[in-house]
Design a protein around this motif. Structure first.
Motif, short mmCIF file in Angstrom:
data_model
loop_
_atom_site.label_atom_id
_atom_site.label_comp_id
_atom_site.label_asym_id
_atom_site.label_seq_id
_atom_site.Cartn_x
_atom_site.Cartn_y
_atom_site.Cartn_z
N ALA A 129 0.82 -1.22 0.00
CA ALA A 129 0.00 0.00 0.00
C ALA A 129 0.86 1.27 0.00
O ALA A 129 0.44 2.30 -0.53
N VAL A 130 2.04 1.19 0.58
CA VAL A 130 2.86 2.42 0.70
C VAL A 130 4.03 2.45 -0.28
O VAL A 130 4.90 3.33 -0.18
N ALA A 131 4.05 1.51 -1.24
CA ALA A 131 5.25 1.38 -2.08
C ALA A 131 5.63 2.70 -2.76
O ALA A 131 6.81 3.09 -2.78
N GLU A 132 4.63 3.40 -3.27
CA GLU A 132 4.95 4.63 -3.99
C GLU A 132 5.45 5.71 -3.02
O GLU A 132 6.47 6.37 -3.27
N ALA A 133 4.73 5.86 -1.91
CA ALA A 133 5.12 6.88 -0.92
C ALA A 133 6.52 6.60 -0.38
O ALA A 133 7.33 7.50 -0.18
N TRP A 176 4.02 5.96 9.49
CA TRP A 176 5.22 6.78 9.28
C TRP A 176 5.65 6.87 7.82
O TRP A 176 6.47 7.71 7.48
N VAL A 177 5.09 6.03 6.95
CA VAL A 177 5.44 6.17 5.52
C VAL A 177 4.44 7.07 4.82
O VAL A 177 4.81 8.08 4.23
N ASP A 178 3.16 6.71 4.87
CA ASP A 178 2.14 7.67 4.43
C ASP A 178 1.05 7.76 5.50
O ASP A 178 0.87 6.85 6.29
N ARG A 179 0.38 8.89 5.50
CA ARG A 179 -0.46 9.21 6.65
C ARG A 179 -1.66 8.32 6.85
O ARG A 179 -2.24 8.29 7.92
N SER A 180 -2.04 7.58 5.80
CA SER A 180 -3.26 6.78 5.94
C SER A 180 -2.98 5.31 6.24
O SER A 180 -3.91 4.53 6.42
N THR A 181 -1.71 4.90 6.29
CA THR A 181 -1.42 3.48 6.43
C THR A 181 -0.48 3.20 7.60
O THR A 181 0.74 3.36 7.47
N PRO A 182 -1.03 2.76 8.74
CA PRO A 182 -0.14 2.32 9.82
C PRO A 182 0.64 1.09 9.36
O PRO A 182 0.10 0.24 8.65
#
Ligand SMILES: C[S@@+](CC[C@H](N)C(=O)[O-])C[C@H]1O[C@@H](n2cnc3c(N)ncnc32)[C@H](O)[C@@H]1O
Length: 256
Positions: A19-23, A192-198
């Motif tokens: 889910a955070v790969a791009e961020a 900590w990587v993007d705001r919507s994904t713990p």
């Protein structure tokens, strides 16, 4: 009473990485201060010369460290479980080929031949691995005799199911709280990587890691708690807490 933690698995953790790969790629690329002024110099120094060596980047993410090693002349294989992280690594290799072989796989069951590599690097991965003992056994198996493992991880003594800075009303850090150290398992961390994904990580104790390496047959060569270089604070003037407790643990171990 300690709160129960959800029974997250490696698959759940991997879904978060997807889910955070791009961020992640945007935020923690080559300009990241943790990489440039903290971990990279330590890891590269411990690895030593890599030219023409067969090196595995275990948990290579989107390939940042694999690319660094390939640019230094290593023959690099990168293994990664999160499909979207790996996809970014592969796309980058297609755009600017460095001869890196990327594999989709789990570093706790690699499916690679024994004694294939002269070195393994694993940069901030073990805290994301549920089966720590499985990963250490695989590292030992796929290393040639004499080969070295260099790995960094979030310091296991300062990342537990209940840990963090205690702050005053102005937000100043008073002291660091550690509890529930012996409760191994999944920790749902802040986004900590993007705001919507713990993120989901896995707490292991220091003993799990160090004794785990020794149990496999590794000889421990170095155990470091690196401090940032001065340039770190120019890049991130608000990160004043890094010299109060160690954020990272770095280990070098050799297969005899
Ligand atoms: C903090 S990132 C670091 C990525 C990379 N090492 C770097 O320096 O950019 C952790 C990575 O480990 C991967 N990972 C976690 N458990 C894994 C496993 N069992 N097998 C392979 N990769 C794993 C995650 O999917 C994630 O991409």
């Amino acid at each position: 009473m300690p709160q129960a933690m959800p029974d997250y698995t490696q698959r759940d953790a991997t879904d978060r990485w997807n889910a955070v790969a791009e961020a992640w790629a945007i935020r923690y690329g080559a300009n990241d201060a943790n990489r440039r002024f903290l971990l990279d110099p330590v890891l590269l120094n411990l690895l030593g010369a890599v030219t023409r060596k067969r090196v595995l980047d275990a948990g290579c993410g989107e390939g940042y460290f694999a690319r660094r090693l390939a640019q230094m002349g290593a023959q690099v294989t990168g293994m990664e479980l999160a499909e979207r992280m790996l996809q970014r690594a592969v796309q980058q290799e297609e755009r600017q080929p460095l001869g890196i072989a990327y594999l989709h796989g789990d570093i706790t069951a690699m499916g690679l031949c024994s004694e294939s590599f002269q070195a393994i690097v694993s940069n901030v991965v073990l805290v994301d691995v549920q089966d720590l003992a499985g990963a250490l056994q695989e590292f030992f198996r796929v290393l040639q005799p004499g080969g070295v493992l260099v790995c960094s991880t979030i310091h296991p003594c300062f990342f537990t199911r209940d840990s963090g800075w205690v702050k005053d009303e102005q937000g100043r850090a008073l002291h660091f709280r550690i509890d529930r150290y012996f409760e191994r398992g999944a920790v749902e961390d802040v986004p900590w990587v993007d705001r919507s994904t713990p993120m989901i990580a896995f707490h292991h104790t220091l003993e799990d890691l160090v004794d785990g390496l020794l149990n496999c047959g590794f000889v421990l060569q170095r155990l470091l708690e690196p401090l940032p270089q001065p340039e770190y604070y120019q890049a991130r003037p608000n990160d004043f807490n890094y010299d109060r407790i160690p954020n990272f643990l770095v280990i070098k171990a050799q297969k005899p």
